[in-house]
Design a protein around this motif. Structure first.
Motif, PDB file in Angstrom:
ATOM      1  N   CYS A 106      45.887  36.022  26.979  1.00 38.65           N
ATOM      2  CA  CYS A 106      45.284  36.248  28.286  1.00 38.65           C
ATOM      3  C   CYS A 106      45.898  35.281  29.303  1.00 38.65           C
ATOM      4  O   CYS A 106      46.497  34.279  28.941  1.00 38.65           O
ATOM      5  N   LYS A 234      39.266  42.537  30.317  1.00 38.98           N
ATOM      6  CA  LYS A 234      40.074  41.477  29.712  1.00 38.98           C
ATOM      7  C   LYS A 234      41.507  41.915  29.393  1.00 38.98           C
ATOM      8  O   LYS A 234      42.311  41.100  28.937  1.00 38.98           O
ATOM      9  N   LEU A 275      42.779  37.516  32.275  1.00 39.96           N
ATOM     10  CA  LEU A 275      42.977  38.701  31.445  1.00 39.96           C
ATOM     11  C   LEU A 275      44.435  38.846  31.029  1.00 39.96           C
ATOM     12  O   LEU A 275      45.318  38.187  31.579  1.00 39.96           O
TER      13      LEU A 275
END
Length: 356
Positions: A106, A234, A275
């Motif tokens: 992420c 995400k 994300l």
């Protein structure tokens, strides 16, 4: 000031960016509305409205000085501390997760490219499902945005992969009987599918408009209120980033500028919302030292637009993934399989080789 931050409709922003206007400059204002009508293929009224809003926004910036200073400085020590808490999305292949440092990271943009049939879309769907694994089962408990430019997304396949994911979660964790039943009731394929936001994109202008809109969309689509854990988006998966830009663009210099602006926007989204952005890419041929070689599409300049680059390729009858570029991961390759259940470890392990 960036065009993407102007108070314009997404379609108007897309027209400006696709014409090469990514940042407000004197060049934009020195041209009359008639020129913009022709250049952007819009009406004179719409051109005047764009010029008026752009002028007002830039004048406000100059008066209040709010955009004159770059904010957000942090120390290297703070950055190191933050990296300890960066989350990753599992690919469902332990070997592939291993060379990726634990999975797709992420706050970063990861490009995954390869030949047709190698499993790019399968991996994209797998990530859209796996990002939803509950936090107390080792997942991120997030939502997914799937942007489909080729029409290759299959909802039946997504449901099949979701069923296999649920089966793995229930099998790999030790539950008390009551907890097992509660988790089984909560984790249903329909719930996984409901947390995948799907966009079908049919032109590069739609693609640009959507990416400009994602900031607002992500901020609006989160669960708040009585839920113990709010569910945020995400992962953003773009399958593929290449398709419309290979079909509709003749001006390569303009294409490079437009793609650079789009990549910058996606990088900012990854950082702002913590994300993962996953860009699936096609391959093309490149003439190198007297022979044609396979390489990822969009040229050398595009290779700088992502944090990590993973190349998928065939080694005999076996699929391999190779870390081609990353600031934090060493170059490595590993076999993987595409099964009925989704992405999994390869059944057999051959000697690991590098394709490029």
């Amino acid at each position: 000031m960036e065009v993407s931050r102007l108070p314009l409709a997404p379609s108007q922003k897309a027209k400006l960016i696709s014409a090469g206007y990514t940042i407000m400059s004197f060049h934009l204002f020195c041209l009359n509305s008639s020129y913009h009508c022709t250049d952007l293929n819009i009406s004179d009224t719409e051109a005047l409205e764009i010029l008026k809003l752009a002028s007002q926004s830039c004048r406000v910036d100059r008066l209040d000085g709010s955009h004159a200073i770059v904010n957000g400085a942090q120390t290297a020590w703070d950055m190191l501390h933050e990296e300890e808490f960066i989350t990753r999305i599992t690919t469902s292949s332990a070997d592939l997760d291993n060379i990726l440092g634990g999975g797709i990271c992420c706050k970063e943009v990861t490009e995954i490219g390869g030949v047709p049939g190698i499993g790019k879309t399968q991996l994209g769907i797998q990530l859209a499902v796996n990002v939803q694994i509950p936090a107390d089962r080792g997942g991120l408990e997030g939502k997914a945005i799937y942007i489909d430019t080729e029409g290759s997304f299959m909802v039946e396949r997504a449901s099949q992969i979701a069923e296999a994911c649920i089966e793995d979660v229930l099998k790999n964790y030790v539950f008390q009987r009551k907890e097992y039943q509660a988790c089984q009731d909560e984790m249903q394929p329909k719930t996984f599918l409901a947390n995948i936001f799907y966009f079908r994109i049919c032109s590069y202008t739609e693609q640009i408009a959507l990416i400009n809109y994602l900031d607002t969309f992500i901020a609006q689509h989160k669960d708040v209120g009585i839920a113990v854990h709010a569910m945020f988006v995400k992962v953003v998966i773009l399958d593929s980033v290449t398709f419309h830009f290979r079909q509709d663009f003749d001006d390569l210099a303009l294409r490079t500028r437009v793609l650079s602006g789009m990549a910058l926007k996606l990088m900012k989204l990854a950082k702002k919302f913590s994300l993962a952005v996953v860009l699936l890419n096609q391959v093309t041929t490149k003439f190198v030292e007297g022979s044609f070689q396979l390489t990822l599409a969009l040229g050398d300049s595009w290779s700088h637009s992502c944090t990590n680059r993973v190349i998928l390729y065939w080694n005999g009858n076996e699929r391999y993934a190779y870390i081609d570029k990353s600031p934090s991961l060493r170059s490595a390759s590993t076999p993987y399989s595409v099964t009925v259940k989704g992405i999994r470890d390869a059944a057999s392990h051959c000697k690991r080789i590098r394709m490029m």
